[in-house]
Design a protein around this motif. Structure first.
Motif, PDB file in Angstrom:
ATOM      1  N   ALA A  84     -33.008  40.814   1.572  1.00  0.00           N
ATOM      2  CA  ALA A  84     -31.607  41.039   1.907  1.00  0.00           C
ATOM      3  C   ALA A  84     -30.957  39.835   2.576  1.00  0.00           C
ATOM      4  CB  ALA A  84     -31.481  42.254   2.834  1.00  0.00           C
ATOM      5  N   THR A  85     -31.752  38.954   3.195  1.00  0.00           N
ATOM      6  CA  THR A  85     -31.211  37.863   3.994  1.00  0.00           C
ATOM      7  C   THR A  85     -31.074  36.570   3.207  1.00  0.00           C
ATOM      8  OG1 THR A  85     -32.225  38.824   5.979  1.00  0.00           O
ATOM      9  CG2 THR A  85     -31.539  36.522   6.110  1.00  0.00           C
ATOM     10  N   SER A 145     -29.830  45.383   8.631  1.00  0.00           N
ATOM     11  CA  SER A 145     -29.318  45.636   7.285  1.00  0.00           C
ATOM     12  C   SER A 145     -29.807  47.000   6.836  1.00  0.00           C
ATOM     13  CB  SER A 145     -29.774  44.551   6.302  1.00  0.00           C
ATOM     14  OG  SER A 145     -31.161  44.632   6.072  1.00  0.00           O
ATOM     15  N   VAL A 170     -24.614  44.797   6.160  1.00  0.00           N
ATOM     16  CA  VAL A 170     -25.307  43.943   7.110  1.00  0.00           C
ATOM     17  C   VAL A 170     -24.539  43.949   8.410  1.00  0.00           C
ATOM     18  CG1 VAL A 170     -26.137  41.629   7.621  1.00  0.00           C
ATOM     19  CG2 VAL A 170     -26.193  42.487   5.268  1.00  0.00           C
TER      20      VAL A 170
END
Length: 533
Positions: free
Chosen positions: A124-125, A187, A531
């Motif tokens: 996700a990052t 997130s 996020v």
């Protein structure tokens, strides 16, 4: 602080979190003799000290991967680290074998919360080329920690106490919690969390737990007929049919029910524990198959090699850790190589090169495993093997999750991790069977050549096999010739185990041919996760 710098610092603490749980899964191996002396635990308890962690860990990965997507990946990660650290305190303070086993079970719960969330946070990052580098660092950390665990455990056990093998997790846990809170953003799935599929969760746990139990305990209880009857308190398994086929039957029934239940809920538009639609993604479906097969042979040799180094070559726990450090160095070097390759080589090519390196390393170990071997002949092959682990593990993870939408990354990473754990459990069961069966047959034949009476021979074989080779040094005082025969037999079993691991990796390499690799920096996937800073 820039956003990019904050992300990379966050990755440092995410990697330390992975290191925490991976080290703990290997550090116990070299501490077991001291634990036996201190707590006076039985051979059955020894098995459960080592295996209870893996059993719970594998059974809960999928559940916590899904919960992380819905309720916050960072939140689940932090909770897991805290549970793991507290359970480590209980393990370090345990005064009986049963209390230590209970603490290991709780550690497995914490570990299952940590591993899939680290993967989904990275997914996700990071994007594009950065994601490939991040996965390489994550995977190399796993490979390196498999070797650092025995080294750290050997040092702590030799110079302090086996209890510090668990106590070391507490300061590390505090460091991880502080770093994650400062540098890692929360997130989760966009929108309100949907209701969890409780029935699916229970079926998933039953399926994973019974499968892993059967794979790990098959050699102990008997694959078909009962060889050793399991006991629970005053109750003993009363049937000639082993409990292992029953466990596998439960796996089949509960697994089928899990799939049917999930597909039914999906058709009704309800939430499911596993996003079955992910298996329509070729990279995810085929990548998980390849990952499971590769895991069969990937770390199996690390289980038998320390036993051989200590019981045949006579190394102590710390010396064994230093030899295995070559694997860690190779894995960390692979991280730099993967990062340097960047966009120039596809992730799938790196995966295949890594698997080939693993095959060469493990097969090479098989050729040098003799009673007269030295660390100089072992270390180069361990380094090559470590390079392969570092290259293959991270990049295969990237291939598997590369097309998975971010809002399903926890489910995806949980599935991927579960596939690896099941593969590892199968590898442990099969390679353990190869090792100890080979040792038993070889030693029996060698004792027959020495004209040892059959009854005495059977007792010697049982002692050597049941003690995993630990009884070999004590045989010198009784009969040097018998001790030499045991060393030869154990070397032969370790050699066959290495060749079997190489065979699994060859099958994994063939399975990777079904994958179609594309660079990770291909067109960005739509980001649907929320996020929160």
């Amino acid at each position: 602080m820039t956003g990019a710098r904050r992300r990379w610092l966050g990755l440092v603490f995410i990697s330390i979190a992975v290191a925490l749980i991976i080290v703990d899964s290997t550090i116990v191996n070299v501490a077991i003799p001291s634990i036996i002396d201190d707590l006076d635990i039985t051979s059955t308890q020894v098995q459960w000290v080592q295996e209870s962690y893996t059993l719970v860990f594998a059974a809960l990965l999928l559940v916590f991967g899904t919960l992380a997507d819905r309720y916050g990946r960072r939140r689940i990660l932090l909770t897991g680290v805290v549970i793991f650290a507290l359970a480590s305190v209980l393990a370090a303070m345990a005064q009986t074998g049963d209390l230590l086993i209970a603490a290991r079970l709780v550690q497995g719960i914490g570990g299952a919360m940590v591993l899939p969330t680290t993967l989904s946070l990275i997914n996700a990052t990071f994007r594009g080329r950065d994601r490939g580098i991040a996965f390489a660092i994550w995977g190399s950390t796993i490979g390196g920690m498999v070797a650092v665990g025995p080294l750290l455990g050997g040092w702590l056990t030799t110079y302090f106490s086996w209890r510090w093998a668990f106590g070391i997790n507490v300061p590390l846990g505090i460091l991880i919690v502080a770093g994650i809170l400062v540098f890692v953003s929360e997130s989760r799935d966009a929108g309100e969390p949907r209701r969890i599929d409780g029935v699916g969760a229970v079926l998933s746990v039953i399926t994973s737990a019974t499968l892993v139990f059967g794979l790990i305990e098959g050699r102990t209880y008997g694959w078909w007929l009962t060889e050793t009857a399991p006991t629970l308190g005053d109750w003993t398994w009363p049937f000639n049919l082993s409990i292992i086929p029953v466990a596998f039957l439960v796996t089949l029934v509960s697994g089928t029910a899990f799939i049917r239940w999930g597909l039914r809920r999906q058709r009704q538009g309800k939430s499911t524990l596993l996003a079955f639609s992910l298996f329509r993604i070729p990279s995810f479906r085929n990548g998980n198959i390849a990952a499971l097969i590769v895991s069969l042979g990937e770390f199996g040799i690390i289980l038998s090699l320390p036993l051989w180094l200590q019981n045949v070559l006579g190394y102590d726990a710390l010396q064994t850790g230093f030899v295995l450090l070559a694997l860690a160095i190779g894995s960390f070097v692979a991280s730099g190589v993967a990062g340097a390759l960047g966009n120039r080589v596809s992730p799938l090519t790196i995966v295949r090169v890594g698997i080939v390196a693993e095959i060469l390393g493990v097969a090479g170990l098989g050729t040098v495993i003799t009673v007269d071997a030295t660390w100089l002949s072992i270390v180069p092959f361990l380094f090559v093997y470590g390079m392969g682990v570092g290259l293959a593990t991270a990049q295969l993870t990237g291939v598997v999750l590369g097309d998975v939408p971010v809002d399903q990354s926890g489910q995806g990473s949980g599935t991927s991790s579960t596939a690896r754990q099941i593969g590892s459990a199968l590898g442990i069961a099969v390679l353990g069977t190869v090792l100890f069966t080979s040792v038993g047959l070889s030693l029996d034949a060698r004792l027959a050549e020495l004209e040892v009476p059959a009854a005495t021979s059977a007792q010697i074989v049982d002692v050597v096999v049941d003690s995993a080779g630990a009884a070999i040094p004590s045989l010198d005082a009784q009969s040097p010739a018998v001790a030499d025969a045991a060393r030869e037999a154990f070397s032969e079993g370790t050699r066959y185990s290495a060749y079997a691991a190489a065979g699994f990796l060859v099958v994994g390499l063939l399975a990777s041919l079904r994958l179609t690799g594309r660079p990770l920096e291909r067109e960005e996937l739509p980001v649907t996760a929320e996020v929160a800073g």
